[in-house]
Design a protein around this motif. Sequence first.
Motif, short mmCIF file in Angstrom:
data_model
loop_
_atom_site.label_atom_id
_atom_site.label_comp_id
_atom_site.label_asym_id
_atom_site.label_seq_id
_atom_site.Cartn_x
_atom_site.Cartn_y
_atom_site.Cartn_z
N GLU A 289 0.85 -1.20 0.00
CA GLU A 289 0.00 0.00 0.00
C GLU A 289 0.88 1.24 0.00
OE1 GLU A 289 -0.50 2.15 2.87
OE2 GLU A 289 1.16 1.13 3.83
N PRO A 290 0.31 2.42 -0.32
CA PRO A 290 1.12 3.60 -0.63
C PRO A 290 1.43 4.52 0.54
CG PRO A 290 -1.15 4.03 -1.22
CD PRO A 290 -1.10 2.61 -0.70
N VAL A 291 1.03 4.19 1.77
CA VAL A 291 1.18 5.15 2.87
C VAL A 291 2.46 4.94 3.67
CG1 VAL A 291 0.15 6.04 4.99
CG2 VAL A 291 -1.31 5.49 3.03
N TYR A 292 2.62 3.73 4.24
CA TYR A 292 3.74 3.47 5.15
C TYR A 292 4.82 2.62 4.49
CZ TYR A 292 0.22 4.95 8.54
OH TYR A 292 -0.75 5.66 9.21
N LEU A 293 6.05 2.74 5.03
CA LEU A 293 7.13 1.85 4.61
C LEU A 293 6.88 0.45 5.15
CD1 LEU A 293 10.57 3.66 5.07
CD2 LEU A 293 9.57 2.83 2.94
N HIS A 294 7.03 -0.56 4.30
CA HIS A 294 6.91 -1.95 4.74
C HIS A 294 8.19 -2.69 4.35
CE1 HIS A 294 2.83 -1.10 5.84
NE2 HIS A 294 2.54 -0.73 4.61
N GLN A 295 9.25 -2.38 5.10
CA GLN A 295 10.54 -3.00 4.82
C GLN A 295 10.43 -4.52 4.98
OE1 GLN A 295 9.80 -0.59 7.06
NE2 GLN A 295 11.57 0.73 7.50
N VAL A 296 11.21 -5.24 4.19
CA VAL A 296 11.19 -6.70 4.21
C VAL A 296 12.61 -7.21 4.43
CG1 VAL A 296 10.71 -8.81 2.89
CG2 VAL A 296 9.20 -6.80 2.64
N VAL A 297 12.74 -8.18 5.33
CA VAL A 297 13.98 -8.94 5.45
C VAL A 297 13.65 -10.37 5.05
CG1 VAL A 297 15.84 -9.74 6.94
CG2 VAL A 297 14.89 -7.45 7.26
N ALA A 298 14.34 -10.85 4.02
CA ALA A 298 14.11 -12.20 3.50
C ALA A 298 15.25 -13.12 3.94
CB ALA A 298 14.03 -12.18 1.97
N ARG A 299 14.88 -14.24 4.52
CA ARG A 299 15.89 -15.27 4.83
C ARG A 299 15.88 -16.30 3.71
NH1 ARG A 299 14.75 -18.27 10.13
NH2 ARG A 299 13.36 -19.49 8.78
N HIS A 300 17.07 -16.58 3.17
CA HIS A 300 17.19 -17.53 2.07
C HIS A 300 17.43 -18.94 2.60
CE1 HIS A 300 17.56 -14.40 -1.15
NE2 HIS A 300 17.89 -13.67 -0.10
N ASP A 301 17.30 -19.90 1.71
CA ASP A 301 17.43 -21.30 2.14
C ASP A 301 18.86 -21.66 2.55
OD1 ASP A 301 18.55 -21.28 -0.39
OD2 ASP A 301 16.96 -22.50 -1.31
N ASP A 302 19.84 -20.82 2.22
CA ASP A 302 21.21 -21.08 2.68
C ASP A 302 21.54 -20.29 3.95
OD1 ASP A 302 21.43 -18.48 1.80
OD2 ASP A 302 23.04 -18.86 0.36
N GLY A 303 20.53 -19.58 4.51
CA GLY A 303 20.70 -18.89 5.79
C GLY A 303 21.07 -17.42 5.70
N HIS A 304 21.40 -16.90 4.52
CA HIS A 304 21.75 -15.49 4.45
C HIS A 304 20.49 -14.65 4.27
CE1 HIS A 304 21.43 -15.56 -0.02
NE2 HIS A 304 21.41 -14.23 0.07
N PHE A 305 20.64 -13.34 4.48
CA PHE A 305 19.49 -12.44 4.49
C PHE A 305 19.63 -11.37 3.41
CE2 PHE A 305 19.97 -14.03 8.81
CZ PHE A 305 18.68 -14.41 9.13
#
Length: 400
Positions: A289-305
Amino acid sequence: MITPYGHLTYCSNIHPGEKWEDHFRSLRESIPYIREQLAPGKPFGLGLRVANEASIELSKPEILAEFKNWLDKQNVYVFVINGFPYGGFHNTRVKDDVHTPDWTTVDRLAYTKRLFNILAALLPADMHGGVSTPPLSYRLWWKTEADKQQATEKATDHILELLDELIRIEKENGKFLHLDIEPEPDGILDNTEDFVTWYTNLLLPKGTIYLVEKYGIDADEAHALILKHIQLCYDICHAAVGFEKPEDILDSLNEFGIKVGRIQVSSALKVNYTAEREIKRKAIETFDEPVYLHQVVARHDDGHFTHYPDLKEALTDWNETHEEWRVHFHVPLFVNTYGVLDSTQGDIVQTLALQKEAPFSTYLEVETYTWGVLPEDMQKPIGESIVRELEWVKKVLNYE
């Protein structure tokens, strides 16, 4: 309200009003009902949010006196202020502007000083008080490491100027106040590790020299003043987005004697991509949505982000290596699942268990402001929604 595990409240940023008269109207409409449901006949604490424009109005003696009189009549007390959002927070695009102005500016310094003087006037005599604030600046504004370091230095200088104000207030009227710095994904202080590194490598050394020279005190006393007045705002949602563990956060703070000014009880979205990947991707897409920041942290299958500045960028880069996402989205606390999506409610339960076992803060503040994510049959008027959130926290604390 007062519980065995600290003063429990909610943040009034859920109520609209960038002008004081508008925000005060919202408080008058909501607070009596909320207090009567949660603390009938007892004092009820309020976590106040005051926008910059409102703070200028509320600083006028006659307006501040009117508000104090209303608080007394309602048996309501103010002990924390949310000083993170400076300007508009409702019905406008916020995104990274939530950091504007940042701590590199005198505008942020002046605003925060104003909030502390308001809080000093409102705070009960036997309590300490805190103002939360952004994590220095938004790191993506600074294109090089040198630029970011320069911004960090300048922000730190302004925070030391604020420290002067907190020392002055305590000396003149005995009110102990602290700045509660709130790490957030993509802030210069993105997480607890960033906060502790900045605190121990820059704030403490620079601040100790500053205070010794200015006040003629010894280094130990200067060190103690910084630890007393500059604290952490522990936002559970923000920590969960960064995959931080509550025990690790407290261990890191305790190692250096850094205090937690308040616990912001808040919840993020969690997407487990180990099953039903396409269905879940489509589900989380509806939250863009266009109002707030929705930062994402993704964890990968090898454990890095991988860190993404907003949900749109994460959706664009989504691929088969993504195992789990944490999404900055202050969703209601009492719900653990949103269809095929989950929340980080478990992090709240873990954090509050640690608070019960060995309290590390005296203040708990619920900060939920995205009620629209709830199914229609779970939607309630704002007063009832706030009561439901606080009742859920009381239940987790085993406090009725």
